[in-house]
Design an enzyme around this catalytic site. Structure first.
Site, PDB file in Angstrom:
ATOM      1  N   ASP A 132      14.321  40.120  45.254  1.00 30.79           N
ATOM      2  CA  ASP A 132      15.726  40.367  45.588  1.00 30.79           C
ATOM      3  C   ASP A 132      16.225  39.455  46.701  1.00 30.79           C
ATOM      4  O   ASP A 132      15.442  38.766  47.354  1.00 30.79           O
ATOM      5  CB  ASP A 132      15.932  41.848  45.965  1.00 30.79           C
TER       6      ASP A 132
ATOM      7  N   ASN B 133      14.408  55.778  50.683  1.00 33.90           N
ATOM      8  CA  ASN B 133      15.090  56.612  49.677  1.00 33.90           C
ATOM      9  C   ASN B 133      14.450  56.465  48.299  1.00 33.90           C
ATOM     10  O   ASN B 133      15.026  56.869  47.292  1.00 33.90           O
ATOM     11  CB  ASN B 133      16.583  56.255  49.607  1.00 33.90           C
TER      12      ASN B 133
ATOM     13  N   HIS C  34      13.682  53.549  46.838  1.00 36.89           N
ATOM     14  CA  HIS C  34      14.027  52.353  46.063  1.00 36.89           C
ATOM     15  C   HIS C  34      12.856  51.383  46.001  1.00 36.89           C
ATOM     16  O   HIS C  34      11.977  51.376  46.858  1.00 36.89           O
ATOM     17  CB  HIS C  34      15.318  51.683  46.570  1.00 36.89           C
TER      18      HIS C  34
ATOM     19  N   GLU D 190      18.470  50.971  43.781  1.00 37.32           N
ATOM     20  CA  GLU D 190      18.792  52.187  44.513  1.00 37.32           C
ATOM     21  C   GLU D 190      18.727  53.415  43.597  1.00 37.32           C
ATOM     22  O   GLU D 190      18.786  53.274  42.367  1.00 37.32           O
ATOM     23  CB  GLU D 190      20.194  52.072  45.121  1.00 37.32           C
TER      24      GLU D 190
END
Ligand code: GLP
Length: 240
Positions: free
Chosen positions: A67, A135, A137, A142
């Site tokens: 990413d 979270n 990810h 996400e």
């Protein structure tokens, strides 16, 4: 999913790196999927040391990164381009033409994603290295991202912006969006090594290994991978 719990970050990094070192000794022209963030820094340090000792070479290794933030140039110290240069590429004999990282400044992001997918199709990864967002990810996929998604533009969750603000001088400077390889791309790797350390990852680790497989915790997708090794330090493994 095979889970290894080790004492600390150093041991996690050493064990993760050893898998990559063994792979590069076995197949020097391996394709590596690479991650950024604090988690893999120690793994990269171990790889650089193995390279310095002459145990491995990157001369025919090809890489694809997960990413990149949108809106920051490659030479911005917070870009993932700069990260990879600092911790790995600038310290080993990898050829720049063998490195692939999503652009942070694509002229057309949608077209860029399609081209990155073609690159991924042409470079089947032997190993994919992953960290874990607090979270749940992976990459920048996400919660809520469909598992079938390929490389795409993502609007970052506020929790991710908050987590990553520590690298920037202020939270306002953290880009709001990014380009990330999709979950289905991650799942194409022959082997996956996910590492997590520290108590702030403990909830996400619990969800990943014990919760329902759901798009609301992207890392649960890895439970369907045939060869995924999860290396945790004691703090990250607190709730499992
Ligand atoms: C970032 C990256 C991920 C990384 C994760 C955890 O947002 N896009 O690839 O795995 O968050 O980061 P860290 O290792 O710094 O905790």
């Amino acid at each position: 999913m095979k889970i290894k719990i080790v004492d600390d970050y150093e041991e996690m990094s050493r064990q993760g790196a050893q898998i990559v070192i063994d792979q590069l000794i076995k197949k020097p022209s391996s394709v590596l999927g690479l991650a950024t963030g604090s988690t893999p820094v120690g793994l990269y340090k171990n790889l650089v040391e193995a390279y310095a000792r002459g145990e491995i070479t990157f001369s025919s290794v090809r890489t694809v990164n997960l990413d990149e933030y949108i809106g920051i140039r490659n030479d911005n110290p917070n870009s993932y381009h700069a990260f990879m240069q600092k911790y790995l590429f600038g310290k080993v004999d990898i050829k720049s033409e063998n490195v692939n990282i999503p652009s942070g400044t694509p002229a057309n992001a949608e077209i860029f994603c399609k081209l990155y997918n073609l690159t991924l199709n042409n470079l089947p990864r032997d190993i994919q290295i992953l960290g874990l967002g607090s979270n749940g990810h992976i990459g920048f996929n996400e919660p809520g991202t469909p598992f079938k998604e390929r490389t795409h533009v993502v609007r970052l969750a506020q929790s991710t912006i908050n987590d990553n603000a520590r690298f920037f001088s202020s939270p306002e400077e953290v880009p709001q969006s990014a380009i990330t390889m999709g979950i289905s791309d991650i799942m194409q790797a022959k082997k996956i090594i996910l590492m997590a350390s520290g108590e702030n990852k403990a909830r996400a680790v619990k969800d990943m290994v014990k919760g329902y497989v759901t798009e609301y915790c992207p890392a649960t997708s890895l439970r369907n991978h045939p060869d995924c090794i999860v290396i945790l330090d004691r703090a990250a493994a607190k709730y499992i």
